[in-house]
Design a protein around this motif. Structure first.
Motif, PDB file in Angstrom:
ATOM      1  N   ILE A  54       0.866  -1.179   0.000  1.00  0.00           N
ATOM      2  CA  ILE A  54       0.000   0.000   0.000  1.00  0.00           C
ATOM      3  C   ILE A  54       0.905   1.232   0.000  1.00  0.00           C
ATOM      4  CG2 ILE A  54      -1.780   1.301   1.232  1.00  0.00           C
ATOM      5  CD1 ILE A  54      -2.467  -1.426   2.648  1.00  0.00           C
ATOM      6  N   ILE A  55       0.652   2.162  -0.928  1.00  0.00           N
ATOM      7  CA  ILE A  55       1.408   3.417  -0.972  1.00  0.00           C
ATOM      8  C   ILE A  55       0.420   4.563  -1.141  1.00  0.00           C
ATOM      9  CG2 ILE A  55       3.394   4.626  -1.928  1.00  0.00           C
ATOM     10  CD1 ILE A  55       4.133   2.071  -3.430  1.00  0.00           C
ATOM     11  N   ALA A  56       0.448   5.511  -0.220  1.00  0.00           N
ATOM     12  CA  ALA A  56      -0.366   6.721  -0.327  1.00  0.00           C
ATOM     13  C   ALA A  56       0.535   7.862  -0.792  1.00  0.00           C
ATOM     14  CB  ALA A  56      -1.008   7.062   1.008  1.00  0.00           C
ATOM     15  N   PHE A  57       0.194   8.464  -1.938  1.00  0.00           N
ATOM     16  CA  PHE A  57       1.026   9.483  -2.571  1.00  0.00           C
ATOM     17  C   PHE A  57       0.364  10.860  -2.521  1.00  0.00           C
ATOM     18  CE2 PHE A  57       2.239   5.679  -5.060  1.00  0.00           C
ATOM     19  CZ  PHE A  57       3.619   5.805  -5.132  1.00  0.00           C
ATOM     20  N   ILE A  58       1.135  11.880  -2.188  1.00  0.00           N
ATOM     21  CA  ILE A  58       0.843  13.267  -2.559  1.00  0.00           C
ATOM     22  C   ILE A  58       1.973  13.684  -3.493  1.00  0.00           C
ATOM     23  CG2 ILE A  58       0.551  15.648  -1.792  1.00  0.00           C
ATOM     24  CD1 ILE A  58      -0.322  14.587   0.920  1.00  0.00           C
ATOM     25  N   TYR A  77       0.319  11.688 -15.467  1.00  0.00           N
ATOM     26  CA  TYR A  77      -0.417  12.951 -15.420  1.00  0.00           C
ATOM     27  C   TYR A  77       0.408  14.030 -14.697  1.00  0.00           C
ATOM     28  CZ  TYR A  77      -3.899   9.265 -16.032  1.00  0.00           C
ATOM     29  OH  TYR A  77      -4.567   8.152 -16.442  1.00  0.00           O
ATOM     30  N   TYR A  78       1.098  13.637 -13.645  1.00  0.00           N
ATOM     31  CA  TYR A  78       1.960  14.579 -12.928  1.00  0.00           C
ATOM     32  C   TYR A  78       3.129  15.004 -13.828  1.00  0.00           C
ATOM     33  CZ  TYR A  78       4.352  16.526  -8.771  1.00  0.00           C
ATOM     34  OH  TYR A  78       4.961  17.339  -7.842  1.00  0.00           O
ATOM     35  N   ALA A  79       3.699  14.039 -14.543  1.00  0.00           N
ATOM     36  CA  ALA A  79       4.814  14.355 -15.441  1.00  0.00           C
ATOM     37  C   ALA A  79       4.394  15.295 -16.566  1.00  0.00           C
ATOM     38  CB  ALA A  79       5.384  13.066 -16.025  1.00  0.00           C
ATOM     39  N   TRP A  80       3.140  15.183 -17.025  1.00  0.00           N
ATOM     40  CA  TRP A  80       2.661  15.999 -18.145  1.00  0.00           C
ATOM     41  C   TRP A  80       2.059  17.335 -17.689  1.00  0.00           C
ATOM     42  CZ3 TRP A  80      -0.405  11.129 -19.977  1.00  0.00           C
ATOM     43  CH2 TRP A  80       0.482  10.232 -20.596  1.00  0.00           C
ATOM     44  N   ASP A  81       1.840  17.530 -16.396  1.00  0.00           N
ATOM     45  CA  ASP A  81       1.168  18.726 -15.893  1.00  0.00           C
ATOM     46  C   ASP A  81       2.140  19.912 -15.885  1.00  0.00           C
ATOM     47  OD1 ASP A  81      -0.201  20.696 -14.552  1.00  0.00           O
ATOM     48  OD2 ASP A  81      -0.541  19.525 -12.727  1.00  0.00           O
ATOM     49  N   PRO A  82       1.886  20.970 -16.647  1.00  0.00           N
ATOM     50  CA  PRO A  82       2.820  22.107 -16.666  1.00  0.00           C
ATOM     51  C   PRO A  82       2.887  22.849 -15.335  1.00  0.00           C
ATOM     52  CG  PRO A  82       0.840  22.616 -17.921  1.00  0.00           C
ATOM     53  CD  PRO A  82       0.773  21.157 -17.595  1.00  0.00           C
ATOM     54  N   PHE A 117      -0.222  18.565  -5.052  1.00  0.00           N
ATOM     55  CA  PHE A 117      -1.497  18.329  -4.380  1.00  0.00           C
ATOM     56  C   PHE A 117      -2.613  17.978  -5.363  1.00  0.00           C
ATOM     57  CE2 PHE A 117       0.922  21.021  -1.488  1.00  0.00           C
ATOM     58  CZ  PHE A 117       0.845  20.265  -0.327  1.00  0.00           C
ATOM     59  N   ASN A 118      -2.380  18.201  -6.637  1.00  0.00           N
ATOM     60  CA  ASN A 118      -3.376  17.846  -7.646  1.00  0.00           C
ATOM     61  C   ASN A 118      -3.130  16.457  -8.226  1.00  0.00           C
ATOM     62  OD1 ASN A 118      -5.758  18.696  -8.975  1.00  0.00           O
ATOM     63  ND2 ASN A 118      -4.608  19.042 -10.860  1.00  0.00           N
ATOM     64  N   HIS A 119      -2.171  15.717  -7.640  1.00  0.00           N
ATOM     65  CA  HIS A 119      -1.839  14.378  -8.139  1.00  0.00           C
ATOM     66  C   HIS A 119      -1.618  13.457  -6.939  1.00  0.00           C
ATOM     67  CE1 HIS A 119      -1.444  15.900 -12.245  1.00  0.00           C
ATOM     68  NE2 HIS A 119      -0.883  16.955 -11.693  1.00  0.00           N
ATOM     69  N   CYS A 120      -2.736  12.960  -6.389  1.00  0.00           N
ATOM     70  CA  CYS A 120      -2.715  12.103  -5.210  1.00  0.00           C
ATOM     71  C   CYS A 120      -3.282  10.731  -5.577  1.00  0.00           C
ATOM     72  CB  CYS A 120      -3.535  12.717  -4.083  1.00  0.00           C
ATOM     73  SG  CYS A 120      -3.020  14.380  -3.618  1.00  0.00           S
ATOM     74  N   GLU A 128      -5.677   7.895  -9.600  1.00  0.00           N
ATOM     75  CA  GLU A 128      -5.193   9.221  -9.224  1.00  0.00           C
ATOM     76  C   GLU A 128      -6.354  10.188  -9.053  1.00  0.00           C
ATOM     77  OE1 GLU A 128      -2.673  12.692 -11.371  1.00  0.00           O
ATOM     78  OE2 GLU A 128      -1.632  10.769 -11.123  1.00  0.00           O
ATOM     79  N   ARG A 129      -6.213  11.092  -8.079  1.00  0.00           N
ATOM     80  CA  ARG A 129      -7.267  12.059  -7.775  1.00  0.00           C
ATOM     81  C   ARG A 129      -6.656  13.449  -7.577  1.00  0.00           C
ATOM     82  NH1 ARG A 129     -11.575   8.637  -6.588  1.00  0.00           N
ATOM     83  NH2 ARG A 129     -10.888   6.526  -6.051  1.00  0.00           N
ATOM     84  N   GLY A 130      -7.499  14.479  -7.743  1.00  0.00           N
ATOM     85  CA  GLY A 130      -7.068  15.861  -7.598  1.00  0.00           C
ATOM     86  C   GLY A 130      -7.102  16.330  -6.156  1.00  0.00           C
ATOM     87  N   ARG A 131      -6.762  17.610  -5.952  1.00  0.00           N
ATOM     88  CA  ARG A 131      -6.626  18.155  -4.598  1.00  0.00           C
ATOM     89  C   ARG A 131      -7.935  18.153  -3.822  1.00  0.00           C
ATOM     90  NH1 ARG A 131      -4.428  22.779  -3.214  1.00  0.00           N
ATOM     91  NH2 ARG A 131      -2.755  22.802  -4.751  1.00  0.00           N
ATOM     92  N   ALA A 132      -9.084  18.173  -4.517  1.00  0.00           N
ATOM     93  CA  ALA A 132     -10.362  18.155  -3.810  1.00  0.00           C
ATOM     94  C   ALA A 132     -10.586  16.845  -3.067  1.00  0.00           C
ATOM     95  CB  ALA A 132     -11.507  18.416  -4.788  1.00  0.00           C
TER      96      ALA A 132
END
Length: 298
Positions: free
Chosen positions: A24-28, A35-40, A45-48, A66-70
């Motif tokens: 189990i790994i929980a990521f922020i 998606y994180y690599a492609w996000d300018p 916090f938008n890639h959890c 993967e989920r966003g900051r909300a």
């Protein structure tokens, strides 16, 4: 947390009979997210995500949505990402899971509870500038696994650590190997890192069950065969320079997780081992494959 930063909390566990396992790994700031690599904006916090992997005779499942900051809620004693979360009450780490596999949907739902008997000193810097920190907080803890989906209950031992960084992993490292092994009293951990600047670091750590550091002689390099499908290179270290692969849990283009037989600190052990190639991960073709197993929900 800065742009390009990350933090993750990692647990792996094996049943007492060695026939069931999980990670189990929980990521922020999900470091392996395309998606994180492609996000300018490179907003961690938008890639959890909560990554859940089951290994065993009764079920093998992989979840990483993967989920966003909300979807993120965190305080000093808990973190929640979407429907899953981790809580600490001072004595017990409780992980509540409610995840779905991809691309074929199957549920993983239930509870994992760790009771660490103590914590180690830390953290340890993995790079020369101290921008990537690793803390093996509780290397060997009793664990209880109770999953209603897929209907699995077992007890065993678990390892718990955290990594925290200020830049992308692939900007700092080319590859690493890591393994942890339960001992009769405590655990041994090996972490061999190759940095992007050409330098390297080999950590050899040993702790008693309560987290107290213990002496250990650095073991010898032991060759391992590459994975069967993706030919991921693997090696480890052991007292006699010998090790055997009992099972390959994960065989992916840039990552392998394995179950080994080796000797550490004079004991016959069954380490959980990983090999990571960040050079392979950085390949655009590899990143294009990842969304099939790592969907994003905002």
């Amino acid at each position: 947390m800065d742009r390009d930063g990350y933090v993750w909390w990692y647990v792996d566990a094996l049943s007492a009979d060695g026939r069931q396992g999980l990670t189990i790994i929980a990521f922020i700031g999900s470091v392996f997210s395309p998606y994180y690599a492609w996000d300018p904006t490179r907003d961690p916090f938008n890639h959890c995500a909560v990554n859940v992997v089951l290994y065993g005779e009764r079920a093998n499942r992989f979840c990483m949505t993967e989920r966003g900051r909300a979807a993120l809620d965190r305080e000093a004693d808990h973190i929640r990402i979407g429907p899953s979360g981790i809580d600490w009450d001072g004595t017990t780490l409780t992980i509540r899971l409610d995840e779905v596999t991809a691309p074929i949907p199957n549920q993983v739902r239930g509870t994992v509870r760790l009771k660490p008997p103590g914590f180690t000193p830390g953290p340890h810097s993995l790079d020369a500038d101290g921008r990537h920190r690793w803390w093996p907080m509780a290397p060997s803890s009793p664990v209880e696994v109770a999953l209603s989906e897929p209907g699995i209950n077992w007890r065993g031992t678990a390892y718990f650590d955290t990594n925290h960084g200020d830049t992308a992993l692939e900007a700092a490292f080319t590859d690493w190997t890591w393994c942890r092994a339960d001992l009769q009293d405590g655990a041994a951990i090996l972490y061999d890192v190759h940095r992007r600047d050409g330098t390297a670091q080999a950590l050899t750590l040993c702790f008693a069950s309560d987290g107290t550091p213990r002496e250990i002689t650095p073991p010898r390099r032991a060759a391992l065969p590459p994975t069967r499908f993706w030919r991921m290179p693997r090696h480890t270290r052991s007292d006699d320079g010998q090790a055997e692969i009992l099972r390959t849990f994960e065989d992916t283009p840039f990552y392998a997780r394995s179950h080994l037989a080796a000797t550490l600190r004079g004991e016959s052990v069954r380490p959980v081992h990983e090999s990571l190639s960040l050079t392979r991960f950085s390949n655009p073709l590899v990143r294009l494959m990842l969304p099939f197993r790592m969907p994003r929900r905002v």
